[in-house]
Structures are given as structure tokens and as C-alpha cells.
Design an enzyme around this catalytic site. Structure first.
Site, PDB file in Angstrom:
ATOM      1  N   LYS A  73      13.030  60.966  86.993  1.00 43.51           N
ATOM      2  CA  LYS A  73      12.339  61.423  88.361  1.00 43.51           C
ATOM      3  C   LYS A  73      11.656  62.899  87.871  1.00 43.51           C
ATOM      4  O   LYS A  73      10.919  63.427  88.683  1.00 43.51           O
ATOM      5  CB  LYS A  73      13.358  61.668  89.317  1.00 43.51           C
ATOM      6  CG  LYS A  73      14.070  60.337  89.794  1.00 43.51           C
ATOM      7  CD  LYS A  73      15.055  60.645  91.046  1.00 43.51           C
ATOM      8  CE  LYS A  73      15.749  59.329  91.393  1.00 43.51           C
ATOM      9  NZ  LYS A  73      16.867  59.514  92.153  1.00 43.51           N
ATOM     10  N   ASP A 136       1.682  61.189  77.840  1.00 42.56           N
ATOM     11  CA  ASP A 136       3.051  60.938  78.254  1.00 42.56           C
ATOM     12  C   ASP A 136       3.680  62.198  78.980  1.00 42.56           C
ATOM     13  O   ASP A 136       3.517  63.397  78.079  1.00 42.56           O
ATOM     14  CB  ASP A 136       4.049  60.388  77.234  1.00 42.56           C
ATOM     15  CG  ASP A 136       5.412  60.100  77.515  1.00 42.56           C
ATOM     16  OD1 ASP A 136       5.551  60.088  78.658  1.00 42.56           O
ATOM     17  OD2 ASP A 136       6.274  59.722  76.613  1.00 42.56           O
ATOM     18  N   THR A 140      10.679  64.150  77.442  1.00 45.15           N
ATOM     19  CA  THR A 140      10.382  63.238  76.548  1.00 45.15           C
ATOM     20  C   THR A 140      11.330  63.248  75.356  1.00 45.15           C
ATOM     21  O   THR A 140      11.402  64.415  74.860  1.00 45.15           O
ATOM     22  CB  THR A 140       8.833  63.294  76.175  1.00 45.15           C
ATOM     23  OG1 THR A 140       7.936  63.233  77.411  1.00 45.15           O
ATOM     24  CG2 THR A 140       8.375  62.237  75.113  1.00 45.15           C
ATOM     25  N   LYS A 164      12.773  73.477  75.361  1.00 45.72           N
ATOM     26  CA  LYS A 164      13.979  74.617  75.173  1.00 45.72           C
ATOM     27  C   LYS A 164      14.057  74.906  73.669  1.00 45.72           C
ATOM     28  O   LYS A 164      13.964  74.013  72.730  1.00 45.72           O
ATOM     29  CB  LYS A 164      15.272  73.906  75.815  1.00 45.72           C
ATOM     30  CG  LYS A 164      15.400  74.006  77.143  1.00 45.72           C
ATOM     31  CD  LYS A 164      16.827  73.493  77.524  1.00 45.72           C
ATOM     32  CE  LYS A 164      16.746  73.546  78.991  1.00 45.72           C
ATOM     33  NZ  LYS A 164      18.386  72.975  79.424  1.00 45.72           N
ATOM     34  N   PHE A 185      19.997  76.292  81.440  1.00 47.19           N
ATOM     35  CA  PHE A 185      19.763  75.000  82.186  1.00 47.19           C
ATOM     36  C   PHE A 185      19.028  75.419  83.587  1.00 47.19           C
ATOM     37  O   PHE A 185      19.567  76.075  84.331  1.00 47.19           O
ATOM     38  CB  PHE A 185      21.087  74.431  82.798  1.00 47.19           C
ATOM     39  CG  PHE A 185      20.996  72.813  83.366  1.00 47.19           C
ATOM     40  CD1 PHE A 185      20.940  71.763  82.382  1.00 47.19           C
ATOM     41  CD2 PHE A 185      20.910  72.832  84.670  1.00 47.19           C
ATOM     42  CE1 PHE A 185      20.736  70.766  82.996  1.00 47.19           C
ATOM     43  CE2 PHE A 185      20.745  71.548  85.131  1.00 47.19           C
ATOM     44  CZ  PHE A 185      20.575  70.389  84.320  1.00 47.19           C
TER      45      PHE A 185
END
Length: 216
Positions: A73, A136, A140, A164, A185
């Protein structure tokens, strides 16, 4: 990260010491007030960078129709905005790309930790990619690319909004990078923490209290 296109080098790396912006400078859902530390990348900056990525894709795919594989999502907003910019650029040039969008969903996080296993959810038959040039988008992983390649697409390029800086980082798998960021995060712009924070327009750093509040 240095991204080289048409002999022009653009810097998309955010430094480790970047503190982000104060929450007081932006609007955001008030119920997240104690759950985020800062606005790390404002929505306007995100959109401008995606428009630049769309330019790169137009340059590389100018003589191909493309299939865009959106990874749900977390990648849906990035994908939608990227495709919209490609369409806008095409309407204002003589290089309009016929663009189709398909979707795949996988799960690889538990709380804020990436798991070793890639779980594809829903239809795993990607035979519609055979012989297509494709982009894409979304989060990934190498395992997902390996799965995609079994369906013999003509060409595969990977667009990622965020990469990252971590050991063995996978920037070599990403052809179009929005931002290289430290190992924080982050949530917002459809990126979640246990399905929360997708409704933030900005990319934000989640607070410790936010992690505890929404921990599974």
C-alpha cells in the site's frame, strides 16, 4: 546519492544531522500531535522531486509504452503522482507515453522492523508484464524483482521515493531515487506504521511514544 542524467548531477541525499522541520510550521492531523517528532520532508518538496523523476523517465522511455507496477500500500501515492506528472509532461511535449498501471501488494514489516521474508498478497500472476517495458514503484526488494523477472518483461526500471542509508543498502536496485535518507523510520505520504499515518501528507519521523501507541 548522486543521480546522473544528461551530464547533470543532482543531489538527493538528506544528511544524517538534518533535524527536520518544526511541526508548528505545517498542518497535519491533530490526533498525531504526540506521535511524530518532526516534518522530515514537506509535501511540496516531495511533489517537486517526483516531477523531476518523471522527467528522467520520459527521457529514458521516450520510444516505449510503459507498464507501471505499483507496490501497495505504501507506494500508491508515489505511483499516482508519478504517473500524473508523466501524463502532464507528455501533454506538453511531443513524447507522450502510453502508460498503464497494475498493482501488487506485499508485506515485509512488523512494527518498525523489516522481516526477512517477502509475502506477496493477492494475485501473484504477473504474466501481463511479458514483453513490456515497465517501471516498478514503491518499496522494492530484491526478492520482488526476482519474481517480476520470471515473467520476462522487456525492460525493468525501479523508481523509489526513499532509499535508506543502511549496511548493504539497495541503491543499486533503484534507477530513479527520490531521496536518500538516514536510517530513520518515517511515516506519511502513504507510508505507515501498522496501518497508521498513511493520512499524513508530509513524510515525518515517528516518535517513541507513537511507536508504543500503535505497536502490534
Amino acid at each position: 546519492l548522486l543521480h546522473l542524467k544528461n551530464n547533470t548531477v543532482t543531489q538527493s541525499a538528506i544528511k544524517d544531522e538534518w533535524p527536520g522541520y518544526s511541526l508548528d510550521l505545517f498542518t497535519y492531523p491533530e490526533h498525531y500531535h504526540e506521535d511524530i517528532e518532526n516534518v522530515y520532508i514537506p509535501h511540496g518538496v516531495i511533489m517537486n522531486r517526483i516531477e523531476r523523476l518523471a522527467h528522467y523517465i520520459m527521457e529514458d522511455f521516450w520510444d516505449n509504452n510503459i507498464m507501471v507496477l505499483c507496490v501497495l500500500k505504501g507506494g500508491y501515492k508515489f505511483c499516482a503522482d508519478l504517473v500524473e506528472f508523466i501524463k502532464i509532461l507528455g501533454r506538453n511535449s511531443n513524447k507522450y507515453l502510453e502508460t498503464r498501471v497494475e498493482f501488487i501488494r506485499y508485506k515485509s514489516y512488523m512494527n518498525d522492523q523489516s522481516t526477512e521474508d517477502l509475502h506477496i498478497i493477492g494475485n501473484t500472476d504477473l504474466s501481463f508484464l511479458r514483453g513490456k517495458a515497465m517501471v516498478d514503484t514503491g518499496k522494492t526488494m530484491q526478492a520482488l524483482l526476482k519474481h517480476v523477472q520470471t515473467f520476462e518483461p522487456k525492460m525493468v526500471k525501479v523508481a523509489g521515493l526513499l532509499v535508506k542509508r543502511v549496511p548493504n543498502m539497495a541503491e543499486s536496485l533503484t534507477d530513479y531515487v527520490g531521496f536518500e535518507i538516514p536510517n530513520h523510520f518515517v511515516v506519511g505520504y502513504a507510508l505507515d506504521y501498522n496501518e497508521y499515518f498513511r493520512d499524513l501528507n508530509h513524510i515525518c519521523v515517528i516518535s517513541k511514544s507513537g511507536k508504543m501507541k500503535y505497536k502490534v
